[in-house]
Enzyme design. Structure first.
Site, short mmCIF file in Angstrom:
data_model
loop_
_atom_site.label_atom_id
_atom_site.label_comp_id
_atom_site.label_asym_id
_atom_site.label_seq_id
_atom_site.Cartn_x
_atom_site.Cartn_y
_atom_site.Cartn_z
N LYS A 171 -1.62 -6.46 1.49
CA LYS A 171 -2.14 -7.72 2.05
C LYS A 171 -3.55 -7.56 2.58
O LYS A 171 -4.35 -8.48 2.51
CB LYS A 171 -1.21 -8.24 3.15
N LYS A 180 4.41 -8.25 -8.18
CA LYS A 180 5.51 -9.05 -7.63
C LYS A 180 5.21 -10.55 -7.77
O LYS A 180 4.07 -10.97 -7.59
CB LYS A 180 5.64 -8.67 -6.15
N LYS A 210 4.44 -16.26 -3.55
CA LYS A 210 3.96 -17.59 -3.17
C LYS A 210 2.45 -17.61 -3.10
O LYS A 210 1.81 -18.64 -3.33
CB LYS A 210 4.40 -17.94 -1.74
P1 AMP Z 1 8.51 -13.78 2.03
O1 AMP Z 1 8.20 -14.86 1.07
O2 AMP Z 1 7.55 -12.63 1.94
O3 AMP Z 1 8.75 -14.26 3.41
O4 AMP Z 1 9.90 -13.17 1.55
C1 AMP Z 1 11.17 -13.72 1.89
C2 AMP Z 1 12.29 -12.99 1.19
O5 AMP Z 1 12.14 -13.12 -0.24
C3 AMP Z 1 12.32 -11.48 1.46
O6 AMP Z 1 13.66 -11.05 1.55
C4 AMP Z 1 11.66 -10.88 0.24
O7 AMP Z 1 12.09 -9.57 -0.02
C5 AMP Z 1 12.13 -11.83 -0.84
N1 AMP Z 1 11.19 -11.86 -1.97
C6 AMP Z 1 9.90 -12.29 -1.94
N2 AMP Z 1 9.33 -12.16 -3.16
C7 AMP Z 1 10.28 -11.62 -3.97
C8 AMP Z 1 10.31 -11.25 -5.35
N3 AMP Z 1 9.24 -11.39 -6.13
N4 AMP Z 1 11.46 -10.73 -5.85
C9 AMP Z 1 12.56 -10.60 -5.07
N5 AMP Z 1 12.59 -10.93 -3.76
C10 AMP Z 1 11.47 -11.43 -3.21
#
Ligand code: AMP
Ligand code: TRP
Length: 334
Positions: free
Chosen positions: A111, A194, A197
């Site tokens: 990040k 990955k 968003k």
């Molecule tokens: P975040 O959007 O970073 O707050 O992530 C929220 C949840 O979604 C966390 O448990 C992450 O590990 C999961 N997550 C985010 N991006 C991915 C992805 N590309 N594949 C699988 N899990 C994801």
């Protein structure tokens, strides 16, 4: 019954990665766990958010979670900033966490990128706040995607050091629950990155709000190699884009990569992508419709969050008050 805690940032529309890595598992785990799910707005502001966007996205993320089947009556759904216990315990954990531990965190490196001098101090201590989220409830199970494994391990290091430093067995050991064949969904444009968003290219991800035509277009354009699907797992080596699409298909058909290859090995990607599109539209359209239904009534979303925060505070306040007592803080409450 095991207590579960997990969180998701309201920093944009949830993606297929969020859904398969987290949200879908959160819903399934409700059957036999006590679940606390949190929209982590404190974490979101570690990177700049327009205030009006943050408010809107907090409601949107809550609506998406409700649409994915989170039951806010049987379990708890709330936004992090509404329960002060998180920030109080985080401060204690900032004092327990060693800089050397934070320096190893790969998410911070990703990040911060090349602009390390100019990111917020909060982005750096982000994992200590995440430890506080979980441990303020003495939760022992944390369903997350693969990318969060390192942060959960750090939370255990913090819990252990706290217990050791204060000579107590106060914070429990935490297990990450990293479930299914799509615990790490990759970008549709680059199978080594990955799905996120925050990716500048909307073509790199499926958003839970995408309509059928958008999903079809994104899958049709998704990067693949010219070879057909292999017959066995060995044939996926060095083919990250193929592995990714097959993993997504596997997650939605409740099988694994090998299971998909048994049924579709030898098929061309044109045909496979059509089958994947049908599946995605069938599974995601109801979620998009239900999200929209909640968003048409923002007051009902706010009511869910208010009720969830009140019930979360009842659980977290005594645990964090005890941590403060162990540290040696005199309490105004006696
Ligand atoms: P975040 O959007 O970073 O707050 O992530 C929220 C949840 O979604 C966390 O448990 C992450 O590990 C999961 N997550 C985010 N991006 C991915 C992805 N590309 N594949 C699988 N899990 C994801
Ligand atoms: N850091 C997590 C992510 O970006 C979100 C999060 C915050 C979280 N607090 C948590 C996940 C506590 C699990 C438990 O994905």
């Amino acid at each position: 019954m095991q207590r579960i805690f997990s969180g998701i940032q309201p920093s944009g529309i949830p993606t297929l990665g969020n859904y398969l890595g987290a949200m879908r598992n959160w819903a399934a785990l409700q059957a036999d766990h006590e679940c606390i799910y949190c929209v982590v707005d404190l974490h979101a502001i570690t990177q700049w958010q327009q205030p009006a966007d943050l408010m809107r996205q907090t409601r949107e993320m809550t609506a998406s979670l409700l649409a994915c089947g989170i039951d806010p009556k049987a379990h708890i759904l709330f936004n992090q900033s509404a329960v002060s216990a998180h920030a109080r315990l985080a401060w204690i954990f900032f004092s327990v966490t060693r800089l050397g531990w934070l320096n190893r965190m790969t998410q911070f490196k990703d990040k911060a990128g090349k602009d390390r001098e100019n990111v917020s101090a909060a982005l750096y201590v982000y994992p200590s706040l995440m430890a506080a989220d979980i441990l303020a409830y003495h939760a022992t199970r944390v369903p997350v995607g693969e990318d969060q494994r390192q942060h959960v391990e750090l939370a255990n290091d913090i819990a252990q050091k706290f217990n050791h430093d204060y000579g107590v067995e106060f914070f429990p050991h935490i297990e990450p629950l990293i479930l299914g064949p799509a615990a790490r969904v990759m970008s549709l444009r680059d199978g080594t990155k990955k799905m996120a968003k925050s990716d500048p290219s909307d073509q790199s991800r499926i958003n839970l709000s995408d309509d059928a035509d958008t999903i079809a277009l994104k899958i049709r354009r998704a990067k693949t190699d010219p070879e057909p699907l292999p017959d066995d797992m060995q044939g996926l080596e060095g083919r990250p884009e193929a592995r990714n699409l097959i993993g997504i298909y596997a997650a939605f058909t409740d099988t694994d990569h090998a299971g998909v290859l048994r049924d579709h090995g030898g098929e061309g990607f044109g045909k496979f992508k059509e089958a994947l599109t049908v599946l995605l539209v069938e599974k995601l359209a109801p979620i998009a419709a239900e999200t929209k239904r909640w968003l048409d009534d923002p007051a009902s979303i706010d009511a869910v969050l208010r009720d969830g925060a009140a019930r979360a505070a009842v659980l977290a306040d005594p645990i964090v008050a005890e941590a403060e007592r162990l540290v040696g803080f005199l309490s105004a409450r006696g």
